[in-house]
Design a protein around this motif. Sequence first.
Motif, PDB file in Angstrom:
ATOM      1  N   LEU A 289       0.709  -1.354  -0.009  1.00 37.85           N
ATOM      2  CA  LEU A 289      -0.058  -0.111   0.022  1.00 37.85           C
ATOM      3  C   LEU A 289       0.974   1.134  -0.117  1.00 37.85           C
ATOM      4  O   LEU A 289       1.933   1.223   0.826  1.00 37.85           O
ATOM      5  N   SER A 290       0.551   2.176  -0.597  1.00 37.67           N
ATOM      6  CA  SER A 290       1.262   3.530  -0.704  1.00 37.67           C
ATOM      7  C   SER A 290       0.363   4.546  -0.458  1.00 37.67           C
ATOM      8  O   SER A 290      -0.686   4.783  -0.765  1.00 37.67           O
ATOM      9  N   LEU A 291       0.867   5.375   0.611  1.00 40.85           N
ATOM     10  CA  LEU A 291       0.033   6.329   1.007  1.00 40.85           C
ATOM     11  C   LEU A 291       0.845   7.591   1.208  1.00 40.85           C
ATOM     12  O   LEU A 291       1.935   7.534   1.748  1.00 40.85           O
ATOM     13  N   ASP A 292       0.271   8.989   1.039  1.00 41.32           N
ATOM     14  CA  ASP A 292       0.943  10.046   1.409  1.00 41.32           C
ATOM     15  C   ASP A 292       0.961  10.476   2.822  1.00 41.32           C
ATOM     16  O   ASP A 292      -0.247  10.855   3.258  1.00 41.32           O
ATOM     17  N   LEU A 293       2.039  10.353   3.559  1.00 47.21           N
ATOM     18  CA  LEU A 293       2.010  10.729   4.730  1.00 47.21           C
ATOM     19  C   LEU A 293       1.366  12.231   5.051  1.00 47.21           C
ATOM     20  O   LEU A 293       0.791  12.237   6.197  1.00 47.21           O
ATOM     21  N   THR A 294       2.041  13.157   4.311  1.00 43.57           N
ATOM     22  CA  THR A 294       1.622  14.433   4.357  1.00 43.57           C
ATOM     23  C   THR A 294       0.001  14.297   4.472  1.00 43.57           C
ATOM     24  O   THR A 294      -0.403  15.237   5.427  1.00 43.57           O
ATOM     25  N   GLU A 295      -0.633  13.892   3.554  1.00 43.30           N
ATOM     26  CA  GLU A 295      -2.289  13.891   3.535  1.00 43.30           C
ATOM     27  C   GLU A 295      -2.740  13.310   4.860  1.00 43.30           C
ATOM     28  O   GLU A 295      -3.747  13.613   5.430  1.00 43.30           O
ATOM     29  N   VAL A 296      -2.232  12.173   5.381  1.00 44.65           N
ATOM     30  CA  VAL A 296      -2.541  11.543   6.523  1.00 44.65           C
ATOM     31  C   VAL A 296      -2.535  12.380   7.811  1.00 44.65           C
ATOM     32  O   VAL A 296      -3.566  12.709   8.427  1.00 44.65           O
ATOM     33  N   LEU A 297      -1.415  13.204   7.741  1.00 42.40           N
ATOM     34  CA  LEU A 297      -1.242  14.044   9.127  1.00 42.40           C
ATOM     35  C   LEU A 297      -2.071  15.361   8.665  1.00 42.40           C
ATOM     36  O   LEU A 297      -2.660  15.899   9.783  1.00 42.40           O
ATOM     37  N   ASN A 298      -2.393  15.756   7.536  1.00 43.78           N
ATOM     38  CA  ASN A 298      -3.094  16.810   7.301  1.00 43.78           C
ATOM     39  C   ASN A 298      -4.520  16.527   7.794  1.00 43.78           C
ATOM     40  O   ASN A 298      -5.423  17.560   8.134  1.00 43.78           O
TER      41      ASN A 298
ATOM     42  N   VAL B 110       4.336   1.665   1.966  1.00 45.47           N
ATOM     43  CA  VAL B 110       5.294   2.604   1.486  1.00 45.47           C
ATOM     44  C   VAL B 110       4.672   3.912   1.749  1.00 45.47           C
ATOM     45  O   VAL B 110       3.806   4.573   1.331  1.00 45.47           O
ATOM     46  N   SER B 111       5.521   4.976   2.800  1.00 54.50           N
ATOM     47  CA  SER B 111       4.974   6.297   2.985  1.00 54.50           C
ATOM     48  C   SER B 111       5.614   7.105   2.018  1.00 54.50           C
ATOM     49  O   SER B 111       7.046   7.079   1.731  1.00 54.50           O
TER      50      SER B 111
END
Length: 1293
Positions: free
Chosen positions: A1032-1041, A1075-1076
């Motif tokens: 899985l690939s996720l945008d860490l910035t989006e998660v934190l936001n 994958v961040s």
Amino acid sequence: MAAGCARPGGGHEARWALPLRPPLCLACAVETLGDGSASLVRKKHVLSRLHDALAWQALPVVQLLAADERVCVHLIGTLFGMLHTVEDSGALDLFVEVLVRLVVELKSEKYLRCILDESQNELCKATTMRGSLPTFTLLGKLADAIPGFADVLVVEHSNLVDHLLMSLTYPNEGIKAAVCYLYGKLYSSPAGTERLSAHFEERLCGLLLNTLGRAQTKELQVNCLGLLKELLKSDHFISILMNNSKTEEESENPDFLEGENPLPLVLKKLLLTRDEMLQAASSHCVAAVLVHSPSRYAPAFIHADVPEFLFECLSCNSEILIWSVYCCLLLLTEERLFFSKCHTVYGIESLVRSLQDVLQLNNVELHKQGLLLFTEILKRQPVEIKLFTNRGVCIKAIDVLMETVNCPVLEVVVEAVRAVAAFLRKDHLNSPPVPYEELKKLLEAVLKRCADLSPPQSSKRHAGDLLFSVSQSHPANRNLSRVPQRQGQFLLNTLESFRNACRLAVEFQSDPVAQENAFTAPNSKSKDTLSNFSEFLLRICDSLCIPMVMNYLERAVSPSVMEVFISTLNTLFTVMPNMRNKFSKKLASSSFIQLTLELKARFCSVQSNPALNQACSSFLCSLCLSLYSATEQERTSSQEEQEMSELLQKGLPQLNYTIAESLLLLAETAAPFSLDQSLCSHQHCFILLLYFAYTLGDRFVPEAELFLAIRNFLLSAQDHGDCPPPYILRAALYLLAVCQDKGKALDLRSLCTIRRILDNLPDLSLVYVHCPLLLKFFLRYPELMGRFGHQVLQLWFSWGDCKQTETEEAAFGVSDQLNSANPLLPILKSNSSILLILLDLVCSSSVEVAWKVLMTLRTFLERNEDVLVCDLLRSQFLQILQQLLVESSSASLQANRNLPVLLSLLFLVQLRSEGVRELDSIDFKLLHQVSNLCGKCRPRDTDLLQPSLNFLYWSLHQTTPCSQQRAVAVLLSNVSLLELLQKVLERTWLRSPPSEPAYLSSEDALLCSGWLLVASLLLYQHRYNTEVHQRLSLDLTEVLNAVISRKKKPILLLVSIMQFLRAVLRQNFSSSLLVSVGQNTAQGATQPQPSSLQDAALHPLTMQQVFLLVVSLQNLLVHVQLQKDLLLSQAVVACLETLVEYLYVKDQDVALHVASQPWHRFLLFTLLSGGQKSFLQPEVLRLMTLFLRYQSSNIISQKEISEILQEAAEANLAELPEVTSRALHLFLCQIQSSHCQVEPAQSGTVQTLLERLLGQRSTCVKHQDIVASMLVKLWKPKDDLSAFKVQRAFGNC
């Protein structure tokens, strides 16, 4: 001269002196009157004294004159002679009065005949008629004063009558007046009427009419009218006066009246005068003629336009004249010509105005007479001739009726209510616009006035019970013995008024002009509409009319009253067709079927009271047909309704038996080969009435007796070879089912009879009733369930309400309500074999039925914790799921309505499993099928994905580590599932923020489940080092936001994202599954370099992100303080703990710096300033524990620690919530492990509290069990809260 002598030198004896002041000598008085030389003035004085003596001292005068007849005759002769010699009118009147009084006081026929002889001689020798006036005057006065004088004159001096007749031709109205007066006295005696009959017919009739018609003086007019009134007492004279000898063709010709000067024209002429006395006398004469025979004499007056002038007379102020006119017009109303000539149209305004004026007078009889006239005109007015051509007059008429209805005199009110009943006709009110508002006020006033006259109702009882109590205490021949007759009549008139209003509303339905007020302004709404009026009728019938009659029934029962009442209710069925069903249900539920049957049995047997019988039969027929259309909406058949209507119309008029007799009738059997169908008709009608009564809760027959009677009816019909119609069988089966609990269980013979009857039907739905008791009845007996169970359950779900589950949820927690909402629940619990039928229905029935079956199973699982049942369902669900997936292609999955429900049930079965258990082969097959199903779905298929992801999530948590490891491997090997989760999570930052932050849409719920499942997969993949086939690939910035900015995200979505964030923080952002990537990182590009050493130490986080995240978590805790959301507070504190742990591993200085932020102390004060103001809050204790762990002395001081220990020592730890107890335990352990500088006494307190908490926790139920039971109680499929319960389970584990 004797003392008291009237003249000097009289020398009369003292006995002639009369006791007057001054004294009067009677002898001197006689001499003076006979003295020709005495002046007229002196004679008048003597006469005046003599008049006084006769008036006040008559006895001495009579005694003196009677003792000397000579003097008496001389005095009478002197007085009579002076009548014709004296010309002074005043003296003549005095002579006449003295002479009349003298004759009256003497009481001797001799002197009377003397006067008659002298009168006859005087009339014979009179040279002119002028001199006969005093004679006629005297004779008239004598006839008036002496009762038998007229008879003596007619019998013994009949020739005087000829002189009377000749005097009428003399052109002197004074003489004519005197003659008419005398004639009037003569015709007032029976002998005079008989002897002078021919005289009148041959000679006097025309002369009298001519004299009256030409009279100019009021005296002559009055005397002529007096004579006419005496003549009009005889029908013979009336016939003569009205020229009845003319042919009928001549009498009906208006031109005939002009040349003959007949009586109607003469009386009309008097009505034209301005003299109210003459007008009253004239109207009396008109009434005197009409009262003998209106049909014979009214046309003549009508053709003469007398009614027109009578109406004009109503504008006067004389009560006598108004009364007379009312009487005349009332008699004229009996003649049709009175209306066809439009006299009522001409005079109605005058009549209404007169009634308005009369009501201001204190004359009750006049009020009653005027209202009676108004009522007759309203009743008899032909339909084709509009009475009220002016709407204003109609409104005034309503005002008059309103005023009279509110009159304090009951007699007037009774007449007013009769007038209201006559007024409520379509032809009276069809002048647009119809004054509906005024009519509503009038009707309400009538009903309220009638209700006010009735004593208050003693108790609220059903209609049938009221009639039964009256029938026990009141014999039929004395049904009004305890109620005043007038009140009973008033109630009858009131009901007639209301019935006419209902009929009026029905008639107006076919008149488009009467529907709305055509004069309503544009864009405005008028209250004067037929719809509002009809609704008013139904409402006031319910609030006033029915309670008023029920109150009356407590004291008496009148057939006439009940006939009008029942017919009124029957009319109300058609007043508002859209309210007919509701109205009929209310009547049936209020025992009106029982009331009507009791009325028929009591008053209509032996062909008595046919009107009441017809009204009751029509009412019951309409009620049953209306209930049929209301309760049989799924099956309404025009043919069946027609058959039922014919049956009721034919059988109800003869159904006049008591309830007990009717029950016995059900078991009777017609003789073999009998052609008489009346018995069968009576049985069927009674069963239908019972059926409709019982469906609305009116169980007026004991259930045990009815159960036995219906059973015997079915046995009798089967033995006789009869096959009742389906609607009769339907009613019979329903009654059996309803009465089953109060009756004995059916024997084998009865069950076989029912089975044979049902087997002969082409379709079981013909006799099916959607009733829980009928369902229970079929499922109660194995003989019926085995043969008809599948069909009955199929019908139950086919006819059931799609919103049944909402009803069940509303009834949650109340067993009786729950069982009534879904009666299958207790049956399913006691008979698990029904489950197999239900599961078979899922596969063999339509999508709609299958969905309802699944919803019922869901409800059953929510309320029952039978593991064996759950295991049975799990294996069956696997088969059903496999069948659905095989039959449905990928494209049709989304259109399958039953699949989401089935998946929800799978999840519920998991929740129902107690504790942790090993997954068996069925579980892994289900896990495989569901995961494959998810891989075929699209991210927007929330109905399918929501329960599926919940099922996968719970499969990971509710099992042993061994099974858990295998389950994780199954899920991670499914590449399609992981790709779907990737797409679902990415929709988090693509979603549009909702208008309400607290609202959780179905899409948000799916996101919650997705984040929770990914967090669990991260956790268990790391724990078991499971092989990963797709990352899985996720945008860490989006998660934190997503956590930092929030942007109106629902609370549960924030909690789910924070759970995912905790999982990746615990793994230090290094996972084989995840994958961040950064926001600006493209595929194949290099990662951006940290801007500082601290950023490098915290990678992939930055210091700015850390501080923003901390501030956001602090703000969320403040939000928790306002929202009182325990789940959010626990998630925020846990996320803050995990974040600080991560920072401590990466950079201890940064971690301690973050933990020592001054804002933390302000956050604690904010949490403590809330509603509880206590340290024993889970979020406060966990924050304190965090600050102690990282030695944040500037945040928490020794003082706060002491206060917490003191409050915990004083608290009852057994009453603390479990989450608070665990938080307190962690806080106390942290105090011991961090070696805080506490006093020895406080150290002992810490140890004591730990021991108490340890004992308390040992007696508690396992936390996992508490979570599971909470989920079972609160979970609802296809509900936005489902993810909330799952997240709570994850957050508390």
